[in-house]
Design a protein around this motif. Structure first.
Motif, PDB file in Angstrom:
ATOM      1  N   GLU A   1       0.827  -1.216   0.000  1.00  0.00           N
ATOM      2  CA  GLU A   1       0.000   0.000   0.000  1.00  0.00           C
ATOM      3  C   GLU A   1       0.858   1.261   0.000  1.00  0.00           C
ATOM      4  O   GLU A   1       0.610   2.196  -0.765  1.00  0.00           O
ATOM      5  CB  GLU A   1      -0.882   0.042   1.246  1.00  0.00           C
ATOM      6  N   ILE A   2       1.849   1.307   0.876  1.00  0.00           N
ATOM      7  CA  ILE A   2       2.722   2.480   0.988  1.00  0.00           C
ATOM      8  C   ILE A   2       3.480   2.702  -0.325  1.00  0.00           C
ATOM      9  O   ILE A   2       3.576   3.826  -0.809  1.00  0.00           O
ATOM     10  CB  ILE A   2       3.693   2.336   2.186  1.00  0.00           C
ATOM     11  N   ALA A   3       3.998   1.631  -0.903  1.00  0.00           N
ATOM     12  CA  ALA A   3       4.728   1.749  -2.170  1.00  0.00           C
ATOM     13  C   ALA A   3       3.805   2.228  -3.290  1.00  0.00           C
ATOM     14  O   ALA A   3       4.176   3.098  -4.078  1.00  0.00           O
ATOM     15  CB  ALA A   3       5.357   0.411  -2.539  1.00  0.00           C
ATOM     16  N   ASP A   4       2.603   1.680  -3.346  1.00  0.00           N
ATOM     17  CA  ASP A   4       1.664   2.046  -4.405  1.00  0.00           C
ATOM     18  C   ASP A   4       1.192   3.500  -4.291  1.00  0.00           C
ATOM     19  O   ASP A   4       0.722   4.074  -5.264  1.00  0.00           O
ATOM     20  CB  ASP A   4       0.478   1.084  -4.423  1.00  0.00           C
ATOM     21  N   LYS A   5       1.327   4.106  -3.110  1.00  0.00           N
ATOM     22  CA  LYS A   5       0.984   5.512  -2.922  1.00  0.00           C
ATOM     23  C   LYS A   5       2.163   6.434  -3.249  1.00  0.00           C
ATOM     24  O   LYS A   5       2.066   7.640  -3.089  1.00  0.00           O
ATOM     25  CB  LYS A   5       0.522   5.754  -1.482  1.00  0.00           C
ATOM     26  N   GLY A   6       3.291   5.851  -3.681  1.00  0.00           N
ATOM     27  CA  GLY A   6       4.443   6.655  -4.080  1.00  0.00           C
ATOM     28  C   GLY A   6       5.258   7.184  -2.918  1.00  0.00           C
ATOM     29  O   GLY A   6       5.972   8.172  -3.061  1.00  0.00           O
ATOM     30  N   ARG A   7       5.187   6.533  -1.755  1.00  0.00           N
ATOM     31  CA  ARG A   7       5.903   7.017  -0.580  1.00  0.00           C
ATOM     32  C   ARG A   7       7.216   6.280  -0.314  1.00  0.00           C
ATOM     33  O   ARG A   7       7.834   6.465   0.727  1.00  0.00           O
ATOM     34  CB  ARG A   7       4.982   6.935   0.644  1.00  0.00           C
ATOM     35  N   ILE A   8       7.649   5.455  -1.276  1.00  0.00           N
ATOM     36  CA  ILE A   8       8.928   4.749  -1.146  1.00  0.00           C
ATOM     37  C   ILE A   8       9.778   5.023  -2.377  1.00  0.00           C
ATOM     38  O   ILE A   8       9.300   4.960  -3.506  1.00  0.00           O
ATOM     39  CB  ILE A   8       8.718   3.223  -0.989  1.00  0.00           C
ATOM     40  N   GLU A   9      11.050   5.335  -2.137  1.00  0.00           N
ATOM     41  CA  GLU A   9      12.011   5.532  -3.221  1.00  0.00           C
ATOM     42  C   GLU A   9      13.141   4.530  -3.056  1.00  0.00           C
ATOM     43  O   GLU A   9      13.581   4.257  -1.940  1.00  0.00           O
ATOM     44  CB  GLU A   9      12.609   6.942  -3.175  1.00  0.00           C
ATOM     45  N   VAL A  10      13.611   4.005  -4.182  1.00  0.00           N
ATOM     46  CA  VAL A  10      14.786   3.135  -4.196  1.00  0.00           C
ATOM     47  C   VAL A  10      15.826   3.821  -5.062  1.00  0.00           C
ATOM     48  O   VAL A  10      15.582   4.101  -6.234  1.00  0.00           O
ATOM     49  CB  VAL A  10      14.452   1.727  -4.739  1.00  0.00           C
ATOM     50  N   ASN A  11      16.949   4.143  -4.476  1.00  0.00           N
ATOM     51  CA  ASN A  11      18.026   4.863  -5.161  1.00  0.00           C
ATOM     52  C   ASN A  11      17.523   6.150  -5.822  1.00  0.00           C
ATOM     53  O   ASN A  11      17.897   6.481  -6.941  1.00  0.00           O
ATOM     54  CB  ASN A  11      18.731   3.958  -6.177  1.00  0.00           C
ATOM     55  N   GLY A  12      16.643   6.870  -5.122  1.00  0.00           N
ATOM     56  CA  GLY A  12      16.158   8.160  -5.594  1.00  0.00           C
ATOM     57  C   GLY A  12      15.020   8.110  -6.593  1.00  0.00           C
ATOM     58  O   GLY A  12      14.549   9.131  -7.064  1.00  0.00           O
ATOM     59  N   ILE A  13      14.546   6.914  -6.922  1.00  0.00           N
ATOM     60  CA  ILE A  13      13.459   6.759  -7.900  1.00  0.00           C
ATOM     61  C   ILE A  13      12.242   6.177  -7.193  1.00  0.00           C
ATOM     62  O   ILE A  13      12.360   5.193  -6.468  1.00  0.00           O
ATOM     63  CB  ILE A  13      13.895   5.828  -9.058  1.00  0.00           C
ATOM     64  N   THR A  14      11.077   6.777  -7.413  1.00  0.00           N
ATOM     65  CA  THR A  14       9.841   6.271  -6.812  1.00  0.00           C
ATOM     66  C   THR A  14       9.657   4.811  -7.214  1.00  0.00           C
ATOM     67  O   THR A  14       9.757   4.469  -8.392  1.00  0.00           O
ATOM     68  CB  THR A  14       8.625   7.105  -7.262  1.00  0.00           C
ATOM     69  N   ALA A  15       9.402   3.958  -6.210  1.00  0.00           N
ATOM     70  CA  ALA A  15       9.360   2.517  -6.443  1.00  0.00           C
ATOM     71  C   ALA A  15       7.973   1.943  -6.250  1.00  0.00           C
ATOM     72  O   ALA A  15       7.183   2.435  -5.452  1.00  0.00           O
ATOM     73  CB  ALA A  15      10.334   1.825  -5.495  1.00  0.00           C
ATOM     74  N   LYS A  16       7.682   0.882  -6.994  1.00  0.00           N
ATOM     75  CA  LYS A  16       6.465   0.108  -6.812  1.00  0.00           C
ATOM     76  C   LYS A  16       6.790  -1.062  -5.893  1.00  0.00           C
ATOM     77  O   LYS A  16       7.953  -1.381  -5.664  1.00  0.00           O
ATOM     78  CB  LYS A  16       5.952  -0.411  -8.152  1.00  0.00           C
ATOM     79  N   SER A  17       5.764  -1.736  -5.403  1.00  0.00           N
ATOM     80  CA  SER A  17       5.979  -2.873  -4.503  1.00  0.00           C
ATOM     81  C   SER A  17       6.724  -4.017  -5.195  1.00  0.00           C
ATOM     82  O   SER A  17       7.401  -4.800  -4.549  1.00  0.00           O
ATOM     83  CB  SER A  17       4.644  -3.379  -3.963  1.00  0.00           C
TER      84      SER A  17
END
Length: 88
Positions: free
Chosen positions: A21-37
């Motif tokens: 849920e958190i990833a799908d809302k755009g609140r997680i970045e991996v290496n500076g890029i918005t990440a999906k679950s």
């Protein structure tokens, strides 16, 4: 390993569905890029997670499919933990 599974196994987020849920809302970045679950996580990746007024940045140290509670600290290193100023 998928981002949502890593967050659950490392116990950064307790449940995989919450991590998704958190990833799908755009609140997680991996290496500076918005990440999906479903984003693939590798060793040395930096993950930045925004929880409400708290932001945490961790570096992935190891990838494991399952862990015991004592082994969790081997999986990541906390690089930064900050809180948003509530008076803004």
């Amino acid at each position: 390993m998928r981002l949502d599974k890593f967050l659950k196994v490392s116990r950064i987020i307790k449940r995989r569905t919450v991590a998704k849920e958190i990833a799908d809302k755009g609140r997680i970045e991996v290496n500076g890029i918005t990440a999906k679950s479903s984003t693939n996580i590798k060793e040395n990746d930096e993950i930045k997670i925004k929880f409400g007024n708290k932001t945490i940045t961790v570096k992935v140290e190891k990838i494991k499919d399952s862990t015991k509670k004592e082994e969790v600290k081997e999986l990541y290193t906390i690089l930064d933990e900050s809180y948003a100023n509530e008076s803004d």
